[in-house]
Design a protein around this motif. Sequence first.
Motif, short mmCIF file in Angstrom:
data_model
loop_
_atom_site.label_atom_id
_atom_site.label_comp_id
_atom_site.label_asym_id
_atom_site.label_seq_id
_atom_site.Cartn_x
_atom_site.Cartn_y
_atom_site.Cartn_z
N TYR A 45 0.81 -1.21 0.00
CA TYR A 45 0.00 0.00 0.00
C TYR A 45 0.85 1.26 0.00
CZ TYR A 45 -3.29 3.57 1.54
OH TYR A 45 -4.04 4.70 1.63
N HIS A 46 1.81 1.29 0.85
CA HIS A 46 2.51 2.56 1.00
C HIS A 46 3.47 2.88 -0.11
CE1 HIS A 46 1.12 4.47 4.53
NE2 HIS A 46 1.90 5.46 4.16
N GLU A 47 4.20 1.88 -0.54
CA GLU A 47 5.15 2.11 -1.61
C GLU A 47 4.44 2.35 -2.93
OE1 GLU A 47 8.07 2.65 -1.09
OE2 GLU A 47 9.01 1.35 0.38
N HIS A 126 -4.55 -10.82 0.97
CA HIS A 126 -3.95 -11.54 2.07
C HIS A 126 -2.83 -10.75 2.74
CE1 HIS A 126 -1.96 -14.40 4.50
NE2 HIS A 126 -1.06 -14.77 3.61
N ARG A 127 -1.91 -10.26 1.92
CA ARG A 127 -0.72 -9.65 2.49
C ARG A 127 -0.90 -8.17 2.79
NH1 ARG A 127 3.01 -13.90 1.75
NH2 ARG A 127 3.10 -13.57 3.99
N GLN A 128 -1.42 -7.46 1.84
CA GLN A 128 -1.41 -6.01 1.99
C GLN A 128 -2.53 -5.52 2.89
OE1 GLN A 128 1.17 -4.66 1.10
NE2 GLN A 128 1.97 -6.26 -0.22
N SER A 130 -4.09 -6.76 5.26
CA SER A 130 -4.07 -7.03 6.69
C SER A 130 -3.01 -6.25 7.44
CB SER A 130 -3.87 -8.52 6.92
OG SER A 130 -3.20 -9.11 5.83
N THR A 131 -2.17 -5.55 6.73
CA THR A 131 -1.04 -4.92 7.42
C THR A 131 -1.12 -3.42 7.48
OG1 THR A 131 -0.03 -5.53 5.33
CG2 THR A 131 0.92 -6.44 7.33
N SER A 141 -12.47 -6.69 8.22
CA SER A 141 -13.36 -7.49 9.05
C SER A 141 -14.48 -8.06 8.21
CB SER A 141 -13.97 -6.63 10.15
OG SER A 141 -13.03 -6.40 11.16
N ARG A 144 -13.28 -10.86 6.11
CA ARG A 144 -12.96 -12.06 6.88
C ARG A 144 -14.23 -12.77 7.33
NH1 ARG A 144 -7.97 -9.83 10.10
NH2 ARG A 144 -6.32 -10.65 8.74
N GLY A 181 -6.31 -19.87 7.34
CA GLY A 181 -4.90 -19.55 7.55
C GLY A 181 -3.99 -20.60 6.95
N GLU A 184 -3.88 -19.98 3.22
CA GLU A 184 -3.05 -18.83 2.88
C GLU A 184 -1.58 -19.19 2.95
OE1 GLU A 184 -4.13 -15.96 5.81
OE2 GLU A 184 -5.93 -15.29 4.75
N SER A 185 -1.26 -19.86 4.00
CA SER A 185 0.14 -20.16 4.23
C SER A 185 0.67 -21.14 3.19
CB SER A 185 0.27 -20.76 5.63
OG SER A 185 1.46 -20.37 6.23
N HIS B 46 5.74 1.10 7.30
CA HIS B 46 5.81 2.39 6.63
C HIS B 46 5.15 3.51 7.41
CE1 HIS B 46 8.01 2.35 2.99
NE2 HIS B 46 7.60 1.12 2.79
N ARG B 127 2.65 -10.23 10.61
CA ARG B 127 1.97 -9.36 9.66
C ARG B 127 2.93 -8.42 8.93
NH1 ARG B 127 -3.31 -10.69 11.03
NH2 ARG B 127 -3.23 -11.29 8.84
N GLN B 128 3.80 -7.80 9.68
CA GLN B 128 4.59 -6.74 9.08
C GLN B 128 5.78 -7.27 8.30
OE1 GLN B 128 3.23 -4.02 9.04
NE2 GLN B 128 1.69 -4.40 10.59
N THR B 131 5.40 -8.41 4.66
CA THR B 131 4.78 -7.59 3.62
C THR B 131 5.65 -6.45 3.13
OG1 THR B 131 3.54 -6.91 5.57
CG2 THR B 131 2.31 -7.78 3.71
N ALA B 177 4.00 -25.59 6.81
CA ALA B 177 3.53 -24.27 6.42
C ALA B 177 2.05 -24.12 6.77
CB ALA B 177 3.74 -24.06 4.92
N ALA B 178 1.29 -25.14 6.45
CA ALA B 178 -0.13 -25.07 6.74
C ALA B 178 -0.38 -24.92 8.23
CB ALA B 178 -0.82 -26.32 6.21
N GLY B 181 0.41 -21.42 9.38
CA GLY B 181 -0.64 -20.51 8.93
C GLY B 181 -1.91 -20.67 9.74
N ALA B 182 -2.24 -21.91 10.03
CA ALA B 182 -3.44 -22.15 10.83
C ALA B 182 -3.30 -21.51 12.20
CB ALA B 182 -3.67 -23.65 10.96
N SER B 185 -3.57 -17.74 12.01
CA SER B 185 -4.93 -17.33 11.74
C SER B 185 -5.81 -17.46 12.98
CB SER B 185 -5.47 -18.18 10.60
OG SER B 185 -6.38 -17.46 9.84
#
Lengths: 225, 225, 225, 225
Positions: A45-47, A126-128, A130-131, A141, A144, A181, A184-185, B46, B127-128, B131, B177-178, B181-182, B185
Motif C-alpha cells: 500500500y505505501h510504496e 492476504h498480504r497487503q 491485513s497490514t 473485518s 474475513r 490460515g 493462505e500459508s 511504513h 503481519r509486518q 509484507t 507451512a499449513a 498458517g493455521a 490465523s
Amino acid sequence: MQDARDPRTESPPNRSKPRSRRLPREVRERQILDAAVQVFARHGYHEAAMDEISEVAEISKPMIYAYLGSKEELFVACIRREANRLIESISGAVDADLPPDEQLWRGLRAFFEYAQQNRASWTVLHRQASTQGPPFAAELSAWRRRALDLVTTLLSRADGTEEDRQVRHEQMQPFAAALVGAGESMVDWWIEHPEHTADALSMRLMNLVWMGFGDMVQGRRWKPD
Amino acid sequence: MQDARDPRTESPPNRSKPRSRRLPREVRERQILDAAVQVFARHGYHEAAMDEISEVAEISKPMIYAYLGSKEELFVACIRREANRLIESISGAVDADLPPDEQLWRGLRAFFEYAQQNRASWTVLHRQASTQGPPFAAELSAWRRRALDLVTTLLSRADGTEEDRQVRHEQMQPFAAALVGAGESMVDWWIEHPEHTADALSMRLMNLVWMGFGDMVQGRRWKPD
Amino acid sequence: MQDARDPRTESPPNRSKPRSRRLPREVRERQILDAAVQVFARHGYHEAAMDEISEVAEISKPMIYAYLGSKEELFVACIRREANRLIESISGAVDADLPPDEQLWRGLRAFFEYAQQNRASWTVLHRQASTQGPPFAAELSAWRRRALDLVTTLLSRADGTEEDRQVRHEQMQPFAAALVGAGESMVDWWIEHPEHTADALSMRLMNLVWMGFGDMVQGRRWKPD
Amino acid sequence: MQDARDPRTESPPNRSKPRSRRLPREVRERQILDAAVQVFARHGYHEAAMDEISEVAEISKPMIYAYLGSKEELFVACIRREANRLIESISGAVDADLPPDEQLWRGLRAFFEYAQQNRASWTVLHRQASTQGPPFAAELSAWRRRALDLVTTLLSRADGTEEDRQVRHEQMQPFAAALVGAGESMVDWWIEHPEHTADALSMRLMNLVWMGFGDMVQGRRWKPD
DNA sequence: GATGAATGAGGCTTCATTCAT
DNA sequence: TATGAATGAAGCCTCATTCAT
C-alpha cells in the motif's frame, strides 16, 4: 525500493497516440482498479505511488481522484472487488447437496486455483490489506467474516434444526479460521515451490484437515471419490 | 499531600520526570527495540514514524540512529530479536523424548501462550515482516526457515534412517507451512474472541491437525495424557 | 561522500590502550590542528565532520571545543597557521640583495616545493578557504593581503624614493594577483601530471611571467644564473 | 539571509501578482537554473539550501526535483550550462585568421567581460565547482579540458605539421593552466577594485603573459593594433 | 581534565492531492 | 471532460554542540 521512473526522460510532450477519451465510466473504473490491484500487490500500500497507478491504468491522476476518491478509498475498492471475486469463485464451485468432505475438497481446489490465477488479487487481500492498520480494519473485518461464513458453511452439515446449525456454526469458527490460515500459508509456500499443482496442494491440505496427522502417520489417506 | 501543586507556581512544561540519562548502551538498545516493536506492530513498517518510536522509547532520534542504524536496520533488528524469542519459547517447551502428538501439543500451547503475551512481537513477525518487500527478504527467509524446521521436527518421528528422516522432512514442509498458517490465523481470530484460553485454542488446533475433521465429525477427539 | 565509520562496529567499550592523557596544551593543539587540516583538505569545510577530526586527532570532541572553540574557529585557526607556514617558507627563500628575477625565481621555487610537500595545507588555503562564504572572509582577506604584499615586494625593485615604491607597489597588485593565481593553477595541473619536478614547474612559470609569450615564441628563454 | 536581490528585478513587497502558473517546462527550467547559479555562487554548494533556491526561483521545491533532480544533479546542470556559456563567449570573440597575440588579446577581453557581467556564473565555475569533491569530478574534468583546449588553441600558431601542433599543444598545457589561473585570480582582485575596466585588466594580463616582466621593467609594452 | 552519552535544529527528498487550462 | 503543472506537509537522517560523570 527505488523505481526507475524519471520524469525527465519521459515521453515527449506531444504524445502521438492521444489517450483514448470519453470512455464510459464503468470501463474507466475497471481500468483503474485493475491497475491499482497490480501496483498495490507489487509494492504494498505505501510504496505504491498514485503516479504509477495512473501510468499503468493509462489514465491521468485527476481522473482517478474523480472516479474513486483518495488513495485510501481506492485501496478499499480494490479489497472489496477482489474479495467478491474470490468468494464467488469458491461459492460457485461447491454444491450444497454433496457430502461435507466432497464440498470441502471442491472448495479447497477452487481456492488454490483462484490463488494461482490471480496472484496479484490474492496478494492484495492476504498480504497487503491485513497490514495497513486501522484505516482498513472495517473492510477487512467484513471480508474475513464472509470468508469464515463460507468455510463454516462448507464444514457444517446442512441437517439438524435451525438452532443446531446456529450453534455448530459458532463452534466451527475457530476451525474455519485455522483452515483459511492454513490455505493462505500454503499458497505462500507454493509461490516458492511452483513445481506443485493446485490439485496436489489441495489434496495435501485436505488430508491434513480431514484425516489429521494421527491418521496420516498410520498411512491412511483421504481420496476423492 | 506533599504533592499538591500550588497552581500559582508554574511547573515546567510537562517534563515531571526528567528523562533519565547516561544509561549504558545495552539498556538503551533494549528500550529502543521495545518501543520499535510496539510502534511497528501498531502502524506497520511504513506508517511507523521514527519520531513516534523515539517518543515511545523516550530517547532522541539521533541515539536510535547511533545505536541501531536506519529505520530499515532497526526493523531488521526487531524481527531478529522477536524471532529468536519466539523460537526459544517453543523450543524450550518441547521435549525430544516424548511421542509426536505430545510434542506437537506442547509446541502449540507454547506458541499460543507466546502470542497471547507478546502480541506486538507476534504482529511484527507475522503481519509486518512478510509484507515489506525485498529489503527484508533475507531476514524473513531466515526466520521462516527456522520456523519451518522447528515445526517439521515436531511433526517428524525421530526414528528411521537418516535418509528416511531427510525425505520426511522434505515432505513435511507444506504441512508445516499449513500448520503455521493455521496457528497464525487462529491467533487473529482469538484477538476478536478473547474469551477463550490459550489451552482451549491449542486443543482445537491440535484436534484439527491430529484428528482431522473426518474424526471430529464422528465425535472422536484428541486429549492430552 | 559516504564515510564508512559505523559506530556500531567500533572498538569495544573497554579500550585497552587508553588515550594518553595530560599532555601540555600546546601539543594537544598541534595534534588537533594537524588533524583538522588533513580532514578539511580531504572533505572540504562542510563535509568535514568534527567526529572525524576528533578521531584522527585521537582527542575527544569536548577537548577540541575546549581548546579551539567552534568548528568555524577551528577552521580559522587552520587557515591562519597554514598561511603563516607558507609565507614563512617563501620569505625564507628569498634574499633582498639579489636582483628581481633571481628573487622571483627563488620565490616561485619555494612555493612549488611547499605545495608539493604540504598538499593538504595548500588545499585548505587555496581551495577550501575561498569557497566558504562570509564567515571566513576576514581571515581570507588578511591572508591574501599578505600573499600579495610578499609577491609585490618580490617584483618591485628596492630602489627609488619611498613614494616611488609605494606607487609601484600599488600598480603591481594586479600582477601579483595574476602571478599567485597562475601558481595555484599550475599546482592543480601538476597534481594530475606528477611526472614533472618542482624545478621544472617553477621554470615554466618563470619563463611565462618574466619573458612572456612574445619572447618565448621566438625562442628566448630565461635561465637561472 | 534576507533576499539580497538585485533591486532591478525585485518584486513588489506585497505579492500582488500571484506566482504565475502553468508555465512551460523550458521556462521553468531556466528560472530554476538562474536561481540556483545565484544561490550556489552566494553560499557555496553545501551552504546553499534548496529552500532558498526555490524561494529565489519562485518555484516550489517539488518542481525543482521534478525538473532537475537532486541537489547534486542541479549543481551539475548549473556547471554545465555556465561552462557552455563561457566557452561560447570566448570562442565567439576570437578569429582563427588573426595572429596569435591578437587572438589572445581578444580572448582575454572576452573572458574579463564575461566575468564582469556574469559574476555568479563565474563564481560557480571557478570557486564552487572545484571544491566539492568526487561527485562533480567528472563534470569538472570535462569543463577544464575544454577550457585548456581553448586556451591552448589560442596560444598555438596554426602553422606547422599536424604532429608539430600536437606536440606544442601538449607543451602548452601548463602555460594554459597558468593563464587561466592568472585570469581567475585577477577577476578576484577585480572584485575588490571595481574601479578598473575590463579593457584595462585584459591589457595588464596581456602584458604580463605576452611581454613578461623582463620587458615590462624596461618599459616595453604590448599594444593592440 | 577528559569523555561517552545525548539532543535540537535543520537539510534533502517524496508524495498525495488539487488547480487552471 | 481530461490533464500537465504545481505544492503543502511530512519523513528520514545527520551533525555541531553540550551535559553529566
